[in-house]
Design a protein around this motif. Structure first.
Motif, PDB file in Angstrom:
ATOM      1  N   UNK A  13     -27.355 -20.632 -58.814  1.00 57.29           N
ATOM      2  CA  UNK A  13     -26.586 -21.193 -57.484  1.00 57.29           C
ATOM      3  C   UNK A  13     -25.589 -22.175 -57.674  1.00 57.29           C
ATOM      4  N   UNK A  14     -24.292 -21.820 -57.092  1.00 63.02           N
ATOM      5  CA  UNK A  14     -23.091 -22.390 -57.230  1.00 63.02           C
ATOM      6  C   UNK A  14     -22.806 -23.239 -55.976  1.00 63.02           C
ATOM      7  N   UNK A  15     -22.060 -24.363 -56.030  1.00 63.72           N
ATOM      8  CA  UNK A  15     -21.662 -25.056 -54.931  1.00 63.72           C
ATOM      9  C   UNK A  15     -20.298 -25.501 -55.092  1.00 63.72           C
ATOM     10  N   UNK A  16     -19.457 -26.007 -54.266  1.00 64.36           N
ATOM     11  CA  UNK A  16     -18.262 -26.324 -54.362  1.00 64.36           C
ATOM     12  C   UNK A  16     -18.171 -27.635 -55.195  1.00 64.36           C
ATOM     13  N   UNK A  17     -17.062 -27.459 -56.236  1.00 59.80           N
ATOM     14  CA  UNK A  17     -16.985 -28.833 -57.109  1.00 59.80           C
ATOM     15  C   UNK A  17     -16.400 -29.823 -56.390  1.00 59.80           C
ATOM     16  N   UNK A  18     -16.875 -30.926 -56.948  1.00 60.02           N
ATOM     17  CA  UNK A  18     -16.269 -32.306 -56.131  1.00 60.02           C
ATOM     18  C   UNK A  18     -14.751 -32.467 -57.102  1.00 60.02           C
ATOM     19  N   UNK A  19     -13.924 -32.681 -56.042  1.00 62.73           N
ATOM     20  CA  UNK A  19     -12.595 -32.814 -56.771  1.00 62.73           C
ATOM     21  C   UNK A  19     -12.434 -34.157 -57.063  1.00 62.73           C
ATOM     22  N   UNK A  20     -12.386 -34.403 -58.468  1.00 63.62           N
ATOM     23  CA  UNK A  20     -12.398 -35.951 -58.869  1.00 63.62           C
ATOM     24  C   UNK A  20     -10.728 -35.976 -59.140  1.00 63.62           C
ATOM     25  N   UNK A  21     -10.398 -37.121 -59.228  1.00 67.36           N
ATOM     26  CA  UNK A  21      -8.754 -37.214 -59.479  1.00 67.36           C
ATOM     27  C   UNK A  21      -8.336 -36.542 -60.599  1.00 67.36           C
ATOM     28  N   UNK A  22      -7.611 -35.549 -60.544  1.00 69.55           N
ATOM     29  CA  UNK A  22      -6.957 -34.817 -61.352  1.00 69.55           C
ATOM     30  C   UNK A  22      -7.843 -33.801 -62.129  1.00 69.55           C
ATOM     31  N   UNK A  23      -8.909 -33.774 -61.669  1.00 69.14           N
ATOM     32  CA  UNK A  23     -10.108 -32.629 -62.473  1.00 69.14           C
ATOM     33  C   UNK A  23     -10.477 -31.818 -61.300  1.00 69.14           C
ATOM     34  N   UNK A  24     -10.401 -30.536 -61.474  1.00 68.46           N
ATOM     35  CA  UNK A  24     -10.976 -29.677 -60.765  1.00 68.46           C
ATOM     36  C   UNK A  24      -9.785 -29.226 -59.701  1.00 68.46           C
ATOM     37  N   UNK A  25     -10.128 -28.191 -59.115  1.00 69.55           N
ATOM     38  CA  UNK A  25      -9.474 -27.494 -57.980  1.00 69.55           C
ATOM     39  C   UNK A  25     -10.256 -27.166 -56.807  1.00 69.55           C
ATOM     40  N   UNK A  26      -9.639 -26.973 -55.617  1.00 72.39           N
ATOM     41  CA  UNK A  26     -10.627 -26.814 -54.302  1.00 72.39           C
ATOM     42  C   UNK A  26     -11.273 -25.594 -54.388  1.00 72.39           C
ATOM     43  N   UNK A  27     -10.825 -24.534 -55.190  1.00 71.67           N
ATOM     44  CA  UNK A  27     -11.779 -23.177 -55.167  1.00 71.67           C
ATOM     45  C   UNK A  27     -12.667 -23.041 -56.240  1.00 71.67           C
ATOM     46  N   UNK A  28     -12.954 -24.079 -57.229  1.00 68.77           N
ATOM     47  CA  UNK A  28     -13.924 -24.062 -58.170  1.00 68.77           C
ATOM     48  C   UNK A  28     -15.196 -24.386 -57.773  1.00 68.77           C
ATOM     49  N   UNK A  29     -16.222 -23.646 -58.462  1.00 72.74           N
ATOM     50  CA  UNK A  29     -17.608 -24.046 -57.854  1.00 72.74           C
ATOM     51  C   UNK A  29     -18.440 -24.793 -59.168  1.00 72.74           C
ATOM     52  N   UNK A  30     -19.571 -25.071 -58.871  1.00 68.13           N
ATOM     53  CA  UNK A  30     -20.151 -25.896 -59.990  1.00 68.13           C
ATOM     54  C   UNK A  30     -21.710 -25.296 -60.044  1.00 68.13           C
ATOM     55  N   UNK A  31     -22.315 -25.265 -61.055  1.00 66.68           N
ATOM     56  CA  UNK A  31     -23.568 -24.721 -60.994  1.00 66.68           C
ATOM     57  C   UNK A  31     -24.547 -26.055 -60.614  1.00 66.68           C
ATOM     58  N   UNK A  32     -25.402 -25.699 -59.687  1.00 68.12           N
ATOM     59  CA  UNK A  32     -26.432 -26.615 -59.078  1.00 68.12           C
ATOM     60  C   UNK A  32     -27.887 -26.264 -59.512  1.00 68.12           C
ATOM     61  N   UNK A  33     -28.159 -25.246 -59.579  1.00 69.20           N
ATOM     62  CA  UNK A  33     -29.359 -24.758 -59.837  1.00 69.20           C
ATOM     63  C   UNK A  33     -29.771 -23.426 -60.658  1.00 69.20           C
ATOM     64  N   UNK A  34     -30.729 -23.245 -61.354  1.00 66.70           N
ATOM     65  CA  UNK A  34     -31.064 -22.009 -62.049  1.00 66.70           C
ATOM     66  C   UNK A  34     -32.465 -21.735 -61.388  1.00 66.70           C
ATOM     67  N   UNK A  35     -32.576 -20.674 -61.043  1.00 62.11           N
ATOM     68  CA  UNK A  35     -34.162 -20.136 -60.659  1.00 62.11           C
ATOM     69  C   UNK A  35     -34.477 -18.933 -61.686  1.00 62.11           C
TER      70      UNK A  35
END
Length: 68
Positions: A13-35
């Protein structure tokens, strides 16, 4: 949110990544859960409902509901 299945029978399960100053882009996803599922059972149906519930149907005819 986005969900995907693996050959090992897990659901990611992925969610939109938090854009932290200079790291990441708006269309990136981050893994939040593994079932984790039994790798001998194939997943036939996988969907989300209102970004709150995950519905999984497998080859044994079982339907499972998970909340995020």
């Amino acid at each position: 949110m986005a969900v995907t299945g693996t050959e090992g029978g897990d659901i990611l399960v992925f969610d939109r990544s938090l854009i932290i100053e200079g790291i990441g882009e708006a269309d990136q996803k981050r893994l939040i859960k593994v079932v984790m599922f039994d790798s001998s059972t194939s997943i036939n149906q996988l969907l989300t409902i209102d970004n709150e519930y995950l519905v999984v149907g497998n080859s044994e005819g079982t339907i499972r509901f998970y909340d995020f």
